[in-house]
Enzyme design. Structure first.
Site, PDB file in Angstrom:
ATOM      1  N   CYS A 248      11.588 -21.850 -12.609  1.00 14.52           N
ATOM      2  CA  CYS A 248      12.665 -22.479 -13.374  1.00 14.52           C
ATOM      3  C   CYS A 248      12.110 -23.258 -14.570  1.00 14.52           C
ATOM      4  O   CYS A 248      11.585 -22.672 -15.501  1.00 14.52           O
ATOM      5  CB  CYS A 248      13.514 -23.351 -12.451  1.00 14.52           C
ATOM      6  SG  CYS A 248      15.146 -23.744 -13.149  1.00 14.52           S
ATOM      7  N   GLN A 252       9.643 -22.158 -18.013  1.00 13.15           N
ATOM      8  CA  GLN A 252       9.824 -22.505 -19.424  1.00 13.15           C
ATOM      9  C   GLN A 252       8.619 -23.289 -19.958  1.00 13.15           C
ATOM     10  O   GLN A 252       8.189 -23.091 -21.091  1.00 13.15           O
ATOM     11  CB  GLN A 252      11.108 -23.324 -19.583  1.00 13.15           C
ATOM     12  CG  GLN A 252      12.358 -22.588 -19.152  1.00 13.15           C
ATOM     13  CD  GLN A 252      13.493 -23.536 -18.794  1.00 13.15           C
ATOM     14  OE1 GLN A 252      13.479 -24.713 -19.154  1.00 13.15           O
ATOM     15  NE2 GLN A 252      14.491 -23.039 -18.064  1.00 13.15           N
ATOM     16  N   GLY A 292      19.675 -24.462 -17.784  1.00 14.80           N
ATOM     17  CA  GLY A 292      20.431 -24.518 -19.027  1.00 14.80           C
ATOM     18  C   GLY A 292      19.610 -24.112 -20.234  1.00 14.80           C
ATOM     19  O   GLY A 292      20.119 -24.094 -21.358  1.00 14.80           O
ATOM     20  N   HIS A 333      15.357 -18.992  -8.621  1.00 14.93           N
ATOM     21  CA  HIS A 333      14.861 -19.748  -7.475  1.00 14.93           C
ATOM     22  C   HIS A 333      14.669 -18.842  -6.257  1.00 14.93           C
ATOM     23  O   HIS A 333      15.579 -18.657  -5.447  1.00 14.93           O
ATOM     24  CB  HIS A 333      15.833 -20.884  -7.122  1.00 14.93           C
ATOM     25  CG  HIS A 333      15.764 -22.019  -8.077  1.00 14.93           C
ATOM     26  ND1 HIS A 333      14.898 -23.074  -7.914  1.00 14.93           N
ATOM     27  CD2 HIS A 333      16.431 -22.258  -9.230  1.00 14.93           C
ATOM     28  CE1 HIS A 333      15.043 -23.922  -8.917  1.00 14.93           C
ATOM     29  NE2 HIS A 333      15.964 -23.451  -9.730  1.00 14.93           N
ATOM     30  N   GLU A 335      13.081 -19.518  -3.647  1.00 19.02           N
ATOM     31  CA  GLU A 335      13.093 -20.342  -2.429  1.00 19.02           C
ATOM     32  C   GLU A 335      14.497 -20.775  -2.016  1.00 19.02           C
ATOM     33  O   GLU A 335      14.660 -21.532  -1.053  1.00 19.02           O
ATOM     34  CB  GLU A 335      12.239 -21.598  -2.672  1.00 19.02           C
ATOM     35  CG  GLU A 335      12.952 -22.766  -3.315  1.00 19.02           C
ATOM     36  CD  GLU A 335      13.404 -22.546  -4.753  1.00 19.02           C
ATOM     37  OE1 GLU A 335      14.253 -23.311  -5.224  1.00 19.02           O
ATOM     38  OE2 GLU A 335      12.908 -21.614  -5.421  1.00 19.02           O
TER      39      GLU A 335
END
Length: 360
Positions: A248, A252, A292, A333, A335
């Protein structure tokens, strides 16, 4: 109890207050899963945001503390169509409203979440303010307008650990840079035998090196990845020395550290049914997502980072790799709890294997 939600464009909605009285501000975002509200509310990635669920009934199976993804609610507030006050589940410890009160978090129910979701899809996420115990619409709009944009806020320090800690394992030693890492990420690594050192987001290169890591891992977290100065520095400094992994926000951060760029999505991906296409195999993974921002694919040209997976809905970047230097990161994700779990083995088995472990 009276309550009002105000948006930066002047929109106001009155409803019934739930949870704590008071005023709260944040970026209003929507999430689409039917279940998993305990995990979402306690996900550090929602820091700085007021979380709205599109599913109309939230709280019907209560709150189970064992599935919390951090030690408290991280979302700034909660917006729902209907909050169940009489939950039924054998693992329920308390009701949704009791949970909100316990953590001094405000919420609102009885408003048109469908209309709000359509508005956000059309206009993008909006700054918002929630008043509980007060119905002053003008004040709600003023509070919504008079707050910094989420791109201007340093949110990672608010969710990172203050001191490092260890989760002992017999496998490879992985340093996790805590940008707001979820408990289930740590659990997924621990189950595969990894020896985990979780360090604060601003840990220096020397502080990381003294643990002699076999790999570096950057997890999820809130806000704009361009503000993650410490983690970006860590990735740059360890690139080429040890394998580097991310999920996540970590995806980035790795993209930015290795020459790429990121941008803010119009309304983000927040749900439990996002399809991800593996470019090489053509296989589709159904994934849970909460972000986002995204990696700009064009910015990766010339970086030696390879895009390996994309979103089947909008073709945004979902995974990157640097084969020769052992870099692997995903935007979604794997997990995710309560799921889906299509990609959990695919991702975490690779992480521990490349770090030098045997997860079988």
């Amino acid at each position: 109890m009276k309550a009002v939600l105000g948006l930066e464009d002047g929109t106001t909605l009155k409803g019934k207050g739930i949870g704590a009285e008071g005023a709260t501000q944040g970026e209003l975002v929507f999430a689409t899963p039917f279940i998993g509200y305990e995990e979402a509310l306690t996900d550090p990635s929602y820091k700085g945001q007021i979380l709205m669920f599109t599913y109309p009934l939230i709280g019907n199976y209560g709150i189970s503390h064992e599935v919390m993804q951090s030690d408290n609610i991280k979302a700034e507030g909660l917006v729902v169509r209907s909050a169940c006050s009489n939950p039924s589940h054998k693992k329920s410890d308390e009701s949704l409203e009791e949970f909100l009160l316990e953590h001094d978090v405000s919420g609102i129910e009885g408003i048109d979440t469908r209309m709000l979701t359509i508005k956000i899809r059309e206009h993008g996420t909006m700054k918002s303010a929630l008043l509980v115990g007060d119905k002053n619409e003008k004040r709600a709009v003023e509070l919504a307008k008079n707050q910094p944009d989420i791109t201007e806020r340093d949110l990672i320090p608010k969710v990172s650990c203050e001191k490092g800690y260890r989760i002992k394992g017999e496998g490879p030693r992985i340093v996790v840079i805590d940008t707001g890492v979820k408990r289930n990420i740590l659990k997924s690594l621990e189950e595969r035998g990894a020896d985990l050192l979780v360090l604060p987001h601003d840990s220096t290169t020397s502080e990381i090196k003294k643990h002699d890591p076999d790999a570096l891992f950057v997890g999820n977290g809130p806000g704009d990845p361009s503000r993650a100065v410490g983690p970006i520095r860590a990735v740059k400094n360890f690139f080429g020395e040890i394998p580097i992994f991310g999920i996540c926000l970590g995806h980035q951060i790795i993209s930015r550290a290795l020459g790429g760029n990121t941008y803010k999505l119009k309304f983000g991906h927040r749900g439990a049914n996002q399809p991800v296409r593996d470019i090489e195999s053509g296989k589709i993974y159904i994934t849970s997502q909460n972000h986002g921002f995204a990696t700009d694919p064009d910015s990766l040209d010339g970086t030696d980072l390879k895009i390996t997976q994309t979103n089947a809905n909008d073709n945004t970047v979902e995974a990157i790799k640097h084969e020769s230097q052992g870099v692997f990161a995903v935007q979604y994700h794997p997990e995710a709890f309560p799921g889906p779990r299509d990609s959990i083995r695919m991702f975490f088995d690779q992480v521990v294997e490349k770090a030098g472990g045997n997860f079988a």
